[in-house]
Scaffold this motif. Structure first.
Motif, short mmCIF file in Angstrom:
data_model
loop_
_atom_site.label_atom_id
_atom_site.label_comp_id
_atom_site.label_asym_id
_atom_site.label_seq_id
_atom_site.Cartn_x
_atom_site.Cartn_y
_atom_site.Cartn_z
N SER A 180 0.82 -1.20 0.00
CA SER A 180 0.00 0.00 0.00
C SER A 180 0.86 1.25 0.00
O SER A 180 2.03 1.23 0.39
CB SER A 180 -0.92 0.01 1.22
N ALA A 181 0.27 2.36 -0.41
CA ALA A 181 0.98 3.64 -0.43
C ALA A 181 1.43 4.01 0.98
O ALA A 181 0.68 3.88 1.94
CB ALA A 181 0.06 4.73 -0.98
N GLY A 182 2.68 4.46 1.09
CA GLY A 182 3.23 4.87 2.37
C GLY A 182 3.87 3.76 3.15
O GLY A 182 4.56 4.02 4.14
N SER A 183 3.70 2.51 2.73
CA SER A 183 4.30 1.40 3.47
C SER A 183 5.82 1.48 3.38
O SER A 183 6.38 1.68 2.30
CB SER A 183 3.82 0.07 2.89
N PRO A 184 6.52 1.29 4.51
CA PRO A 184 7.99 1.30 4.47
C PRO A 184 8.60 -0.03 4.07
O PRO A 184 9.82 -0.18 4.10
CB PRO A 184 8.36 1.66 5.92
N GLU A 185 7.76 -1.02 3.71
CA GLU A 185 8.29 -2.31 3.24
C GLU A 185 8.91 -2.12 1.86
O GLU A 185 8.46 -1.30 1.05
CB GLU A 185 7.18 -3.36 3.19
N ILE A 186 9.96 -2.90 1.55
CA ILE A 186 10.72 -2.67 0.32
C ILE A 186 9.89 -2.94 -0.93
O ILE A 186 10.20 -2.41 -2.00
CB ILE A 186 12.00 -3.51 0.29
N GLN A 187 8.83 -3.74 -0.81
CA GLN A 187 7.99 -3.99 -1.98
C GLN A 187 7.32 -2.72 -2.48
O GLN A 187 6.95 -2.62 -3.65
CB GLN A 187 6.92 -5.04 -1.65
N ASN A 188 7.19 -1.73 -1.60
CA ASN A 188 6.64 -0.44 -2.00
C ASN A 188 7.72 0.56 -2.37
O ASN A 188 7.42 1.62 -2.92
CB ASN A 188 5.78 0.14 -0.87
N LEU A 189 8.97 0.23 -2.09
CA LEU A 189 10.06 1.18 -2.32
C LEU A 189 10.85 0.91 -3.60
O LEU A 189 11.41 1.84 -4.19
CB LEU A 189 11.03 1.17 -1.13
N ILE A 190 10.91 -0.35 -4.02
CA ILE A 190 11.72 -0.69 -5.19
C ILE A 190 11.32 0.10 -6.43
O ILE A 190 12.21 0.58 -7.16
CB ILE A 190 11.64 -2.21 -5.46
N PRO A 191 10.03 0.30 -6.74
CA PRO A 191 9.69 1.05 -7.96
C PRO A 191 10.21 2.48 -7.98
O PRO A 191 10.35 3.08 -9.06
CB PRO A 191 8.15 1.03 -7.98
#
Length: 467
Positions: A180-191
């Motif tokens: 989800s948007a804002g999540s600090p997990e890397i699955q949200n950061l890689i893009p």
């Protein structure tokens, strides 16, 4: 000349067919080996070697023609490339989670959630505890270990079959929170590094999709549990269930939330440094991108250490466990990224990728299909993104695709087929944490972490299409 051209075309088609058979067989073998308990550090290279063999790749650099790829180099490039990009994030994330656990902060937050929701909603309490910790920046692996003792207690009190505990843990950790948007997990950061976006890209659609996934997933999980109870299934106790100390002093839950708030707050601050005018001189002028998570996790860890001063004797061991856990977690992911790197060189993969890139219609659909398939092949959401985005992002951006929409679509897509049986987190949660078998636990896990996110992906694409 015409006959020669036709023969060459047939040979190319034969190569693609053989490669496709090898790729499918290697994936099946990879899933079988991981389900049977073979270490992914062994299963990954073995499966990748089959792909290389059926794709005509040389085994070692000296055996390859000049400029041609080879198995060893391709596998290790994928392995070490992901390690170099994300090790610091894994390291700080694992240490943060271990410090939260050692200080009692994670247990305190989970107990608070349980008290507020109540024993009559045991399933919801487990899911909510996992969701809060995951969105607060705690590694999904750490969340599983932290919440499991409470889940056992709740399921025992409610007399519900324990085979659904892995489903509750996985659903609360790797679905509506992880991507989800804002999540600090890397699955949200890689893009972010490939699309020039931030962690809150496409937040409006993300919010709708997250609410839908949370509601639908909880409805399905609750229904499955109630139907099992109606059939006569009950909780079965096992030796070692009571792994948490009942008389352990836990910090106040409001204090324990501070490290989670710090992770999210600092992460947002360094994502949007221009938002705080008074601190402009102390902050960088531009977003730190994925590196903002390092600063955020560092701040959260420092606060968690201060909150856990009563348990300061346990902190050195917690840091050590975090460092060890980070290496294990990232190398497991690197193993499947290496498999994906070799698979990406196969004629079958290249043919499929070419078909996706030239697929008519919305680029979001092509990106969603590509990332979903690659994440399924590698058994890793982060691995699927790391392989697909460098190949697809430039072309789709050149076609005029909206970066924010592409970011959110890719993030959600990565969290669907990644949770096939060979996924590292799935194997760890079902077998290592919960002591269940895939036969008993995976049907619920698969429905909640594969089917529900896939529906969410379709909804996200539809919403972006009409926006």
């Amino acid at each position: 000349m015409r006959v020669f051209a036709e023969d060459a075309q047939c040979l190319g088609e034969d190569e693609v067919l053989i490669s496709a058979i090898g790729l499918a067989g290697a994936l099946i073998l990879l899933i079988w080996m991981t389900v049977r308990g073979v270490n992914i550090l062994l299963a990954g290279p073995v499966a990748a070697a089959i792909v290389a063999w059926t794709s005509g790749l040389a085994w070692l650099p000296p055996l390859a023609t000049e400029g041609a790829p080879d198995f060893a180099t391709a596998y290790m490039k994928g392995f070490t490339g992901f390690f170099g990009d994300w090790f610091l994030m894994f390291l700080l994330g694992a240490i943060f989670g271990e410090v939260m656990s050692a200080s009692g902060a994670a247990a305190s937050v989970a107990h608070w959630v349980v008290r507020k929701i109540g024993i009559c909603h045991a399933v919801l309490a487990v899911v909510a505890a996992c969701a809060i910790l995951t969105y607060g920046g705690v590694s999904v692996f750490i969340v599983g270990f932290a919440v499991y003792p409470l889940a056992v207690h709740l399921f025992r009190e409610a007399d519900m079959p324990r085979r659904f505990i892995p489903g509750a843990l996985c659903f609360g950790s790797v679905t509506f929170t992880m991507t989800s948007a804002g999540s600090p997990e890397i699955q949200n950061l890689i893009p972010m590094q490939y699309l020039g976006t931030d962690a809150y890209a496409g937040w409006q659609v993300s919010l709708v999709v997250a609410v839908m996934m949370a509601g639908l997933g909880y409805f399905l999980l609750d229904r499955m549990v109630k139907r099992a109870v109606a059939r006569g299934e009950r909780f079965e106790s096992r030796p070692g269930d009571d792994v948490s100390s009942a008389d352990r002093h836990l910090p106040h839950p409001l204090l324990c939330i501070l490290p989670l708030v710090a992770v999210l707050g600092v992460f947002m601050l360094f994502q949007y440094p221009q938002a705080i005018a008074g601190l402009a001189a102390l902050l960088p002028r531009e977003s730190l991108g994925k590196w903002a998570l390092i600063v955020a996790l560092g701040a959260g860890t420092a606060i968690a250490v201060l909150i856990g001063l009563r348990s300061r004797g346990a902190m050195p061991a917690a840091f050590s466990r975090g460092a060890t856990g980070a290496v294990v977690a990232i190398t497991n992911t690197c193993a499947v990224v290496g498999f994906g790197a070799v698979a990406s060189l196969s004629p079958a993969f290249q043919a499929a990728l070419d078909a996706v890139q030239h697929m008519p219609g919305d680029p979001l659909i092509g990106a969603a299909i590509a990332v979903t398939v690659i994440a399924g092949l590698t058994g890793s959401a982060s691995g699927g993104q790391s392989i697909a985005l460098p190949l697809l992002a430039p072309g789709y951006l050149a076609m005029g695709a909206d970066p924010s929409q592409l970011h959110r679509t890719v993030a959600i897509a990565s969290g669907a087929l990644d949770s096939l049986p060979h996924n590292g987190y799935v194997v760890t949660t079902i077998r290592a944490i919960c002591g269940e078998t895939h036969r008993d636990a995976y049907p619920a896990v698969g429905l909640l972490t594969v089917v529900v996110p896939t529906i969410g992906l379709v909804l996200a694409i539809a919403l972006f299409a009409i926006s």
